[in-house]
Design a protein around this motif. Sequence first.
Motif, PDB file in Angstrom:
ATOM      1  N   ALA A 189      35.619  53.720  44.528  1.00  0.00           N
ATOM      2  CA  ALA A 189      35.333  55.048  45.074  1.00  0.00           C
ATOM      3  C   ALA A 189      35.662  55.149  46.557  1.00  0.00           C
ATOM      4  CB  ALA A 189      33.867  55.398  44.844  1.00  0.00           C
ATOM      5  N   ARG A 190      35.336  54.101  47.328  1.00  0.00           N
ATOM      6  CA  ARG A 190      35.534  54.108  48.788  1.00  0.00           C
ATOM      7  C   ARG A 190      34.914  55.358  49.416  1.00  0.00           C
ATOM      8  NH1 ARG A 190      38.980  50.107  50.197  1.00  0.00           N
ATOM      9  NH2 ARG A 190      40.211  49.209  48.516  1.00  0.00           N
ATOM     10  N   ASP A 191      33.697  55.630  48.997  1.00  0.00           N
ATOM     11  CA  ASP A 191      33.009  56.856  49.409  1.00  0.00           C
ATOM     12  C   ASP A 191      31.587  56.487  49.821  1.00  0.00           C
ATOM     13  OD1 ASP A 191      31.618  59.254  49.586  1.00  0.00           O
ATOM     14  OD2 ASP A 191      32.635  60.165  47.886  1.00  0.00           O
ATOM     15  N   GLN A 223      34.909  49.850  54.925  1.00  0.00           N
ATOM     16  CA  GLN A 223      35.866  50.627  54.151  1.00  0.00           C
ATOM     17  C   GLN A 223      36.606  51.644  55.011  1.00  0.00           C
ATOM     18  OE1 GLN A 223      33.574  52.106  50.787  1.00  0.00           O
ATOM     19  NE2 GLN A 223      34.185  50.324  49.580  1.00  0.00           N
ATOM     20  N   THR A 227      30.254  51.127  54.726  1.00  0.00           N
ATOM     21  CA  THR A 227      30.997  52.305  55.183  1.00  0.00           C
ATOM     22  C   THR A 227      31.946  51.942  56.321  1.00  0.00           C
ATOM     23  OG1 THR A 227      29.198  53.772  54.542  1.00  0.00           O
ATOM     24  CG2 THR A 227      30.778  54.625  56.143  1.00  0.00           C
TER      25      THR A 227
END
Length: 281
Positions: free
Chosen positions: A75-77, A107, A104
């Motif tokens: 997802a990288r969210d 990423q 966070t």
Amino acid sequence: MSDGLLAIGAFSRASLLSIKTLRAYHEAGILVPTSVDPQTGYRSYHSSQLTDAAVIRRLRALDLPLDQVREVIQARDPAVTARVLTAHGVAMRERLADVTRIVTDLQAGVERPASHTPVHPRDEPHSLTLAIRGRVAEADFAEFLGDAYAQLGAMATRFGVAQSGPTGALYPPEIADENIEEVEAYLPISRPVALRPVAGSVVMSEVPAAHVAVLVHVGSYEAIGDTYRQLGAWVAEHAEPAALPIREVYVVSYGDTNDVHTFRTEIQWPIHPAHTKETSS
């Protein structure tokens, strides 16, 4: 390799994930190598994947199941990271904010180095040492090293030999087992001594001359993995790793101060001189 790739062994040291674990993450589709040799099946990873490796290591330290780790990585969210960690349970609540911020930042490509100096290659001379070797779990590194240096210092005093530099430790260039590593704690000395038959676990040893890439880690050892990640990325981009032990040199440590924020540790990664690229930075 100077194309940004690290063989699985060097990547294991840079990421502090064992070869066995990296293979499992490949099979699970969590951390897939950049390339796999069709003839040998040998895996190689790009230096940019050290970020994902750091995220995975943080999440697995929370006992997050692999399917949820995969969800965060894909997802990288930050919102997904927060949701997954929140759902992981109340027991993790106190660590949620810190780990969410770390993941966070990683990423997003935000470097928060614990080092205050750039990577630089240099030639390290041969040195004689008194040493103690052991198979040690990562959680026991500090206790093993502390006990070893006390014995090594006492032995140097007993034989009237001068210490010729800061204490250090040798670690394998690859992490084969997630739980146990072969570690050699050493104290450099000015001349050889005849230890037998009274030395016990202390042996005469040496740190061989080598061309090394050096990065200084400043502060507590808890964040040293971030410095390994930065150094490993530099080696992938600019050099070819040599099959020699990684050296940690404890320039400022517990014997000098109790303030962990002032600790200085040199990580020295042996590289092949002919493959080192000059940089303008």
